[in-house]
Motif scaffolding. Structure first.
Motif, PDB file in Angstrom:
ATOM      1  N   UNK A   9       0.896  -1.176   0.030  1.00 20.90           N
ATOM      2  CA  UNK A   9       0.106  -0.176  -0.002  1.00 20.90           C
ATOM      3  C   UNK A   9       0.970   1.222  -0.131  1.00 20.90           C
ATOM      4  N   UNK A 114     -14.861  -1.087  -6.304  1.00 17.59           N
ATOM      5  CA  UNK A 114     -14.335  -1.491  -5.123  1.00 17.59           C
ATOM      6  C   UNK A 114     -14.006  -0.251  -4.214  1.00 17.59           C
ATOM      7  N   UNK A 116     -14.548   3.220  -2.206  1.00 16.51           N
ATOM      8  CA  UNK A 116     -15.570   3.623  -1.222  1.00 16.51           C
ATOM      9  C   UNK A 116     -16.295   4.774  -1.898  1.00 16.51           C
ATOM     10  N   UNK A 117     -17.592   4.609  -1.775  1.00 19.27           N
ATOM     11  CA  UNK A 117     -18.774   5.377  -2.618  1.00 19.27           C
ATOM     12  C   UNK A 117     -18.231   6.865  -2.640  1.00 19.27           C
ATOM     13  N   UNK A 118     -18.065   7.287  -1.404  1.00 18.85           N
ATOM     14  CA  UNK A 118     -17.829   8.928  -1.151  1.00 18.85           C
ATOM     15  C   UNK A 118     -16.754   9.299  -1.876  1.00 18.85           C
ATOM     16  N   UNK A 144      -3.417   2.333  -3.423  1.00 21.21           N
ATOM     17  CA  UNK A 144      -3.924   2.934  -2.284  1.00 21.21           C
ATOM     18  C   UNK A 144      -5.102   2.377  -1.136  1.00 21.21           C
ATOM     19  N   UNK A 146      -5.378  -1.305   1.156  1.00 20.93           N
ATOM     20  CA  UNK A 146      -4.484  -2.001   2.122  1.00 20.93           C
ATOM     21  C   UNK A 146      -4.059  -3.546   1.383  1.00 20.93           C
ATOM     22  N   UNK A 245      -7.578  11.252  -0.033  1.00 22.90           N
ATOM     23  CA  UNK A 245      -6.884  10.051  -0.204  1.00 22.90           C
ATOM     24  C   UNK A 245      -5.703  10.261  -1.319  1.00 22.90           C
TER      25      UNK A 245
ATOM     26  N   UNK B  12     -15.789   8.885   6.087  1.00 27.39           N
ATOM     27  CA  UNK B  12     -16.265   8.757   4.546  1.00 27.39           C
ATOM     28  C   UNK B  12     -15.476   7.303   3.996  1.00 27.39           C
ATOM     29  N   UNK B  13     -14.379   6.884   4.647  1.00 24.17           N
ATOM     30  CA  UNK B  13     -13.660   5.815   3.823  1.00 24.17           C
ATOM     31  C   UNK B  13     -14.088   4.518   3.894  1.00 24.17           C
ATOM     32  N   UNK B  14     -15.396   4.400   4.710  1.00 27.29           N
ATOM     33  CA  UNK B  14     -16.215   3.079   4.893  1.00 27.29           C
ATOM     34  C   UNK B  14     -14.934   1.819   5.236  1.00 27.29           C
ATOM     35  N   UNK B  16     -11.918   1.670   4.940  1.00 27.11           N
ATOM     36  CA  UNK B  16     -10.563   1.210   4.239  1.00 27.11           C
ATOM     37  C   UNK B  16      -9.700   2.204   5.064  1.00 27.11           C
ATOM     38  N   UNK B  17      -8.391   1.918   5.010  1.00 30.13           N
ATOM     39  CA  UNK B  17      -7.261   2.826   5.898  1.00 30.13           C
ATOM     40  C   UNK B  17      -6.520   3.333   4.587  1.00 30.13           C
ATOM     41  N   UNK B  18      -6.022   4.544   4.729  1.00 31.22           N
ATOM     42  CA  UNK B  18      -5.229   5.035   3.722  1.00 31.22           C
ATOM     43  C   UNK B  18      -3.792   5.218   4.445  1.00 31.22           C
ATOM     44  N   UNK B  37      -9.073  12.091   8.135  1.00 28.55           N
ATOM     45  CA  UNK B  37      -8.860  13.191   8.994  1.00 28.55           C
ATOM     46  C   UNK B  37     -10.081  13.991   8.666  1.00 28.55           C
ATOM     47  N   UNK B 137     -23.971   7.227  -6.415  1.00 27.92           N
ATOM     48  CA  UNK B 137     -22.907   6.493  -5.689  1.00 27.92           C
ATOM     49  C   UNK B 137     -23.398   6.327  -4.198  1.00 27.92           C
ATOM     50  N   UNK B 138     -24.098   7.384  -3.659  1.00 24.91           N
ATOM     51  CA  UNK B 138     -24.336   7.296  -2.281  1.00 24.91           C
ATOM     52  C   UNK B 138     -25.537   6.192  -1.975  1.00 24.91           C
ATOM     53  N   UNK B 141     -24.224   2.748  -1.845  1.00 23.34           N
ATOM     54  CA  UNK B 141     -23.422   2.673  -0.683  1.00 23.34           C
ATOM     55  C   UNK B 141     -24.638   2.184   0.413  1.00 23.34           C
ATOM     56  N   UNK B 144     -25.695  -1.352   0.202  1.00 26.85           N
ATOM     57  CA  UNK B 144     -24.692  -2.622   0.459  1.00 26.85           C
ATOM     58  C   UNK B 144     -24.495  -2.924   1.811  1.00 26.85           C
ATOM     59  N   UNK B 149     -16.402  -4.232   1.255  1.00 28.35           N
ATOM     60  CA  UNK B 149     -15.859  -3.076   0.286  1.00 28.35           C
ATOM     61  C   UNK B 149     -16.219  -3.547  -1.053  1.00 28.35           C
TER      62      UNK B 149
END
Lengths: 334, 149
Positions: A9, A114, A116-118, A144, A146, A245, B12-14, B16-18, B37, B137-138, B141, B144, B149
């Motif tokens: 990542x 895949x 995130x929708x936002x 980007x 994991x 991101x 907002x990232x559901x 998922x980590x960045x 953040x 898109x929302x 979400x 789902x 993911x």
């Protein structure tokens, strides 16, 4: 069957893809190194280019440039193709995947299921690596994320032929030949030369630290020129370009600081380490701007906090970056 | 930024980590995972609010029969006439015309199918406003299962 591909990542998609592809071909290169050699850092403010009706501010160089510069500076041979016809593009991808070659693709984020929708906006310069196929889906190393992800064929085809600004047109790329050994030092210097001259030596008010000052001036005028609501939308847009991101935080400044730290070891020169520390402090300054800007967006700014104060934070960023890139430019051009 | 300061503001990232670049206690740069953040989340949500505002105005005009439902589906996919035209292979003026109720209702089924495919709906859905008026898109979400993911 997917080949074995080491997914790591990363903060930014293009430097991540570059780093992962090089590593796969036997030349481990960190993401920060790829970002620095590829001269990924920049500032540009182009109010006449609109994204979702808002002015473009960029903290990075043009999409595609990192991979192109890294491979050419290190003497790596690559093959690049783009297509008019989606089925030809997918057939070409299938052939390479069947041959066990990991392929880099430029895609439109909006169509990648895949994500995130936002985060699904019409952004067309997202890079990823396809390293295998399983049934009617592809195994993808999206830097980007994991872990590796899976994407159905139809969605990937759509993403490769996204339309609008920076349309990918099915662009795919792969490494065809590696040099016997990588000579990092001259490549690092070239990367630094390019970034530092773009940041402080271009006599044009929209690029580099001059661009930051132009943005500061514009920010100051937004509330009067646009009204409160639009001013806040414009501000939020800058914060997104800086922090969303793919930036590693602080508008790519922290990735660059990591690169300078690594460069000081490769070059055996402690002065780059000192510059890395200063770059970190600049990244923190940018984050201060995002924090103060967010207070405005929430309507929680104190009475004494105005758009002029935001402009002053930007000017402070511009001052520190001018000093830093002048020093960097002098150091690397000696 | 120090490693211990790397923000963990999930919104907002559901899940998922960045990755952030941060400095550890020895002054070395390391990659540190972050779930988001707050200022970046806020700016993201604000962008969606702006899209929702645009949709709300549009829904009123569609109900008043001054715009066709196509206008809604276009805006719900964050598209303008120019972008939609490039997806369906028409001129911009043709798409603009189809945003009016009359010309839209006279479209051939094949044409409506092309629009529907580009806008992630079925041909039947294209003819009307959906029950849920969120951006496309929302809406995805919400439908789902959480955490996937």
């Amino acid at each position: 069957m997917p080949i074995s591909f080491l997914h790591r990542q990363s903060a930014h998609c293009e430097s991540g893809v570059t780093s992962n592809l090089l590593t796969h071909h036997g030349a481990p290169l960190s993401e920060a190194m790829a970002f620095g050699i590829g001269a990924g850092l920049l500032f540009g403010y182009f109010p006449f280019i609109k994204i979702n009706k808002l002015p473009l501010a960029t903290f990075r160089s043009a999409p595609g440039s990192i991979f192109q510069r890294v491979t050419s500076r290190l003497g790596i041979r690559v093959e690049r193709r783009s297509f008019k016809n989606p089925s030809a593009a997918m057939a070409a991808l299938d052939r390479m995947v069947a041959d066990g070659i990991p392929v880099g693709l430029q895609t439109g984020v909006y169509w990648l299921p895949y994500f995130p929708p936002a985060l699904r906006f019409h952004f067309n310069a997202h890079n990823l690596v396809v390293y295998g196929a399983e049934g009617d889906a592809y195994c993808i190393s999206d830097p980007v994320f994991p872990d590796p992800v899976v994407c159905p064929r139809a969605d990937l085809a759509r993403a490769r032929f996204a339309r609008g600004a920076l349309a990918p047109q099915g662009k795919m790329y792969c490494i065809t030949a590696m040099p016997k050994s990588l000579d990092l030092a001259p490549a690092i210097k070239k990367g630094i030369q390019q970034v530092s001259s773009m940041m402080v030596k271009v006599p044009f008010p929209l690029i580099g630290t001059r661009g930051i000052r132009t943005l500061a001036k514009a920010v100051e005028k937004w509330p009067r020129r646009l009204g409160e609501r639009l001013a806040i939308l414009h501000l939020g847009h800058i914060i997104r370009m800086q922090e969303e991101i793919g930036t590693g935080g602080g508008g790519f400044r922290f990735i660059y600081a990591a690169f300078l730290q690594e460069a000081s070891e490769v070059l055996g020169d402690a002065r780059y380490l000192d510059l890395s520390r200063r770059m970190t402090a600049i990244g923190d300054q940018w984050r201060e701007f995002a924090l103060a800007g967010a207070r405005h967006c929430k309507g929680r700014a104190g009475a004494q906090e105005s758009f002029s104060d935001l402009a002053n934070i930007l000017r402070a960023c511009a001052d520190s970056e001018t000093a830093l890139f002048n020093d960097l430019h002098a150091l690397v051009n000696r | 930024m120090l490693k211990k300061e790397v923000p963990q503001d999930q919104e907002v990232l559901d899940g998922v980590s960045e990755v952030f670049y941060a400095v550890d206690e020895n002054g070395r740069y390391v990659l540190a995972p972050s779930t988001g953040w707050e200022p970046a989340n806020l700016a993201n949500l604000q962008a969606w609010d702006a899209i929702r505002d645009e949709l709300t105005g549009m829904v009123a005009r569609i109900r008043a029969n001054r715009l066709s439902p196509l206008a809604y589906h276009m805006a719900a996919n964050q598209m303008d006439a120019k972008l939609l035209a490039s997806y369906v292979g028409l001129f911009v003026w043709q798409v603009r015309r189809h945003l009016k109720p009359g010309p839209f209702s006279r479209l051939k089924p094949e044409m409506k199918k092309r629009y529907a495919e580009a806008l992630l709906v079925t041909a039947a859905e294209l003819e009307q406003l959906p029950a849920d008026l969120s951006p496309t898109m929302l809406r995805i979400r919400k439908n789902r299962p959480a955490g996937k993911a």
